[in-house]
Design a protein around this motif. Structure first.
Motif, mmCIF file in Angstrom:
data_model
loop_
_atom_site.group_PDB
_atom_site.id
_atom_site.type_symbol
_atom_site.label_atom_id
_atom_site.label_comp_id
_atom_site.label_asym_id
_atom_site.label_seq_id
_atom_site.Cartn_x
_atom_site.Cartn_y
_atom_site.Cartn_z
ATOM 1 N N SER A 1 -64.192 43.318 -14.976
ATOM 2 C CA SER A 1 -64.314 44.211 -13.827
ATOM 3 C C SER A 1 -64.375 43.406 -12.534
ATOM 4 N N LEU A 2 -65.189 42.347 -12.537
ATOM 5 C CA LEU A 2 -65.301 41.499 -11.349
ATOM 6 C C LEU A 2 -63.988 40.774 -11.068
ATOM 7 N N ALA A 3 -63.307 40.347 -12.135
ATOM 8 C CA ALA A 3 -62.013 39.685 -11.957
ATOM 9 C C ALA A 3 -61.005 40.628 -11.309
ATOM 10 N N ALA A 4 -61.011 41.889 -11.716
ATOM 11 C CA ALA A 4 -60.085 42.866 -11.132
ATOM 12 C C ALA A 4 -60.358 43.057 -9.647
ATOM 13 N N MET A 5 -61.634 43.121 -9.274
ATOM 14 C CA MET A 5 -61.960 43.297 -7.862
ATOM 15 C C MET A 5 -61.575 42.070 -7.043
ATOM 16 N N LYS A 6 -61.709 40.885 -7.626
ATOM 17 C CA LYS A 6 -61.287 39.672 -6.921
ATOM 18 C C LYS A 6 -59.771 39.649 -6.730
ATOM 19 N N LEU A 7 -59.029 40.114 -7.734
ATOM 20 C CA LEU A 7 -57.576 40.133 -7.621
ATOM 21 C C LEU A 7 -57.122 41.104 -6.530
ATOM 22 N N GLN A 8 -57.812 42.219 -6.401
ATOM 23 C CA GLN A 8 -57.413 43.208 -5.393
ATOM 24 C C GLN A 8 -57.862 42.819 -3.984
ATOM 25 N N ASN A 9 -58.951 42.078 -3.906
ATOM 26 C CA ASN A 9 -59.524 41.800 -2.587
ATOM 27 C C ASN A 9 -59.279 40.384 -2.080
ATOM 28 N N ALA B 1 -55.039 30.883 -19.165
ATOM 29 C CA ALA B 1 -54.596 32.042 -18.382
ATOM 30 C C ALA B 1 -54.042 33.124 -19.296
ATOM 31 N N ASP B 2 -53.391 32.713 -20.401
ATOM 32 C CA ASP B 2 -52.811 33.695 -21.332
ATOM 33 C C ASP B 2 -53.897 34.522 -22.016
ATOM 34 N N SER B 3 -54.960 33.865 -22.501
ATOM 35 C CA SER B 3 -56.025 34.615 -23.182
ATOM 36 C C SER B 3 -56.744 35.529 -22.190
ATOM 37 N N PHE B 4 -56.920 35.065 -20.973
ATOM 38 C CA PHE B 4 -57.516 35.909 -19.936
ATOM 39 C C PHE B 4 -56.627 37.110 -19.649
ATOM 40 N N SER B 5 -55.318 36.890 -19.525
ATOM 41 C CA SER B 5 -54.384 37.975 -19.208
ATOM 42 C C SER B 5 -54.354 39.023 -20.305
ATOM 43 N N ARG B 6 -54.421 38.586 -21.574
ATOM 44 C CA ARG B 6 -54.429 39.545 -22.687
ATOM 45 C C ARG B 6 -55.692 40.401 -22.654
ATOM 46 N N ALA B 7 -56.842 39.762 -22.436
ATOM 47 C CA ALA B 7 -58.100 40.517 -22.369
ATOM 48 C C ALA B 7 -58.093 41.460 -21.172
ATOM 49 N N PHE B 8 -57.566 40.994 -20.060
ATOM 50 C CA PHE B 8 -57.498 41.807 -18.848
ATOM 51 C C PHE B 8 -56.633 43.047 -19.088
ATOM 52 N N ALA B 9 -55.494 42.863 -19.731
ATOM 53 C CA ALA B 9 -54.580 43.989 -19.984
ATOM 54 C C ALA B 9 -55.191 44.990 -20.962
ATOM 55 N N ARG B 10 -55.984 44.498 -21.940
ATOM 56 C CA ARG B 10 -56.615 45.425 -22.881
ATOM 57 C C ARG B 10 -57.600 46.344 -22.169
ATOM 58 N N GLN B 11 -58.329 45.811 -21.191
ATOM 59 C CA GLN B 11 -59.313 46.642 -20.479
ATOM 60 C C GLN B 11 -58.663 47.516 -19.417
ATOM 61 N N HIS B 12 -57.774 46.946 -18.641
ATOM 62 C CA HIS B 12 -57.265 47.643 -17.461
ATOM 63 C C HIS B 12 -55.910 48.316 -17.667
ATOM 64 N N GLY B 13 -55.201 47.938 -18.716
ATOM 65 C CA GLY B 13 -53.895 48.542 -18.967
ATOM 66 C C GLY B 13 -52.774 47.948 -18.137
ATOM 67 N N VAL B 14 -53.072 46.927 -17.337
ATOM 68 C CA VAL B 14 -52.067 46.247 -16.519
ATOM 69 C C VAL B 14 -52.350 44.751 -16.552
ATOM 70 N N THR B 15 -51.363 43.943 -16.200
ATOM 71 C CA THR B 15 -51.552 42.503 -16.135
ATOM 72 C C THR B 15 -52.333 42.121 -14.881
ATOM 73 N N PRO B 16 -52.901 40.912 -14.848
ATOM 74 C CA PRO B 16 -53.583 40.466 -13.623
ATOM 75 C C PRO B 16 -52.668 40.485 -12.406
ATOM 76 N N SER B 17 -51.410 40.146 -12.584
ATOM 77 C CA SER B 17 -50.476 40.166 -11.447
ATOM 78 C C SER B 17 -50.294 41.572 -10.911
ATOM 79 N N ALA B 18 -50.155 42.529 -11.823
ATOM 80 C CA ALA B 18 -49.970 43.923 -11.413
ATOM 81 C C ALA B 18 -51.217 44.471 -10.745
ATOM 82 N N ALA B 19 -52.382 43.913 -11.087
ATOM 83 C CA ALA B 19 -53.641 44.403 -10.526
ATOM 84 C C ALA B 19 -53.742 44.152 -9.031
ATOM 85 N N ARG B 20 -52.912 43.268 -8.504
ATOM 86 C CA ARG B 20 -52.947 42.991 -7.063
ATOM 87 C C ARG B 20 -52.291 44.101 -6.246
ATOM 88 N N GLN B 21 -51.506 44.935 -6.890
ATOM 89 C CA GLN B 21 -50.736 45.946 -6.162
ATOM 90 C C GLN B 21 -51.641 47.061 -5.639
#
Length: 295
Positions: free
Chosen positions: A65-73, A90-110
Motif C-alpha cells: 500500500s505504501l509502495a503504491a502511494m510512493k509510486l503515485q506521489n 524488482a521482479d518479485s516485488f512487481s509480481r506481489a504488487f500486481a497480485r494486490q493492486h491488479g496493475v504493475t508498478p509502472s501502471a500504478a504511476r498513471q
C-alpha cells in the motif's frame, strides 16, 4: 513490556504503531511482539484470530500500500522500492504488487488508476449485544496429553483443519482414540482434543497436537507427550452443532476480541486447548480453553 502492564487492545495498537514506524526495517519487523507482553507465537496467534489474517500478510499489504502511494506521489524507482520493502528483486516485488493492486508498478504511476490500499489497523472492543457468549472459568490441575504433533509456521494457522482431515483419512485419529483405552469418553467428550503452543520450537513456528488425556492404561507408545501446567482457564462453548469442525475459529476470535478486553482477565502464558463433545441431547459442541490470570 511486562505481562499485564497494558490491556490486550492497547498492546495490539502499540504493535501496529511499531509496524508503521519500522515498515522498511526487516530486522525490526521480525520483533513486533517485543513491544507487547507476548511471545512471537502467542502474538501471531492473537493477531490472526482478531484481525482474521496472518501478521505476515498484514505487513505485506501495508508495504505494498505504501509502495503504491510512493509510486503515485513521487519518482521512486521500482528497484528502490523493492529493496526498501524487503523484496529480493524488482521482479518479485512487481509480481506481489500486481497480485494486490491488479496493475504493475509502472501502471500504478498513471493518473486515475485504481489501487487496493490497506490502511493501518486500529483495534477496538467489539460490541455484539445480540450474540451472547457461553463461557465459564475453570481451575484445573496440571495434566499430561499424548498425541500426534505437527509444527506450523506462525502464518499457517489456517492449515490446521487440514491436519485434522489428514489424520481422519489415514486412520490415525481412530488409532489415537483407541490408545486412550476408554470405552466411553468422560463428561460427553469425544475423547480427543487439541493443544497449541505448549512449547515454542522457534520464533516463527508453533506446535499443534491432536491429542488425548494421558491416564493409567493409555498406550502412549509412538506418541508425543506434553505437560500442561496447572492454570486458570476461560472456557468458551459453541451452540449445538450439526457436526465437528465448525466453531473453533469464531470462538477464538470472539474470546480474544470481545471477551478478553473487558473481562477483568489477561491472557496468561500457556497453551490454548480445543475440546470436542456431545451435550445432554446428543448434539455436537466445541470448546476453546484459554489460560488467563486476573488483572
Amino acid at each position: 513490556m511486562k505481562q499485564g502492564s497494558a490491556d490486550i487492545l492497547t498492546q495490539l495498537n502499540l504493535a501496529m504503531e511499531y509496524i508503521e514506524a519500522h515498515i522498511d526495517d526487516e530486522m525490526a519487523l521480525a520483533d513486533v511482539s517485543g513491544v507487547t507482553s507476548y511471545s512471537p507465537y502467542h502474538f501471531g496467534r492473537l493477531f490472526y484470530y482478531i484481525a482474521d489474517m496472518p501478521l505476515s500478510e498484514y505487513i505485506r499489504k501495508r508495504k505494498l500500500s505504501l509502495a503504491a502511494m510512493k509510486l503515485q506521489n513521487g519518482s521512486d524507482k521500482v528497484i528502490d522500492l523493492a529493496v526498501m520493502y524487503g523484496y529480493d528483486s524488482a521482479d518479485s516485488f512487481s509480481r506481489a504488487f500486481a497480485r494486490q493492486h491488479g496493475v504493475t508498478p509502472s501502471a500504478a504511476r498513471q493518473t486515475g488508476v485504481k489501487l487496493t490500499i490497506f490502511p493501518p489497523l486500529t483495534f477496538q472492543i467489539k460490541i455484539k449485544g445480540v450474540q451472547a457468549m457461553n463461557w465459564r472459568i475453570e481451575e484445573k490441575e496440571a495434566f499430561e496429553v499424548f498425541g500426534i504433533e505437527r509444527i506450523f509456521n506462525n502464518d499457517e494457522t489456517s492449515k490446521v483443519p487440514g491436519f485434522w482431515t489428514e489424520i481422519q483419512q489415514n486412520g490415525e485419529q481412530e488409532k489415537l482414540f483407541y490408545a486412550t483405552n476408554e470405552v466411553m469418553p468422560e463428561k460427553g467428550e469425544m475423547g480427543l482434543r487439541a493443544v497449541c503452543g505448549y512449547c515454542e520450537p522457534g520464533d516463527n513456528s508453533f506446535p499443534y497436537m491432536i491429542c488425548a488425556l494421558r491416564k493409567p492404561g493409555s498406550n502412549t507408545d509412538g506418541y508425543k507427550i506434553a505437560q500442561i501446567p496447572k492454570t486458570t482457564w476461560a472456557v468458551f462453548r459453541s451452540e449445538p452443532l450439526p457436526h465437528y469442525g465448525i466453531a473453533i475459529p469464531e470462538l477464538f476470535s470472539r474470546a480474544y476480541s470481545e471477551w478478553l478486553p473487558s473481562s477483568g482477565y489477561d491472557k496468561a502464558i500457556g497453551p490454548d486447548m480445543e475440546t470436542y463433545g456431545l451435550d445432554d441431547n446428543g448434539k455436537c459442541y466445541e470448546e476453546v480453553w484459554i489460560p488467563v490470570r486476573k488483572k
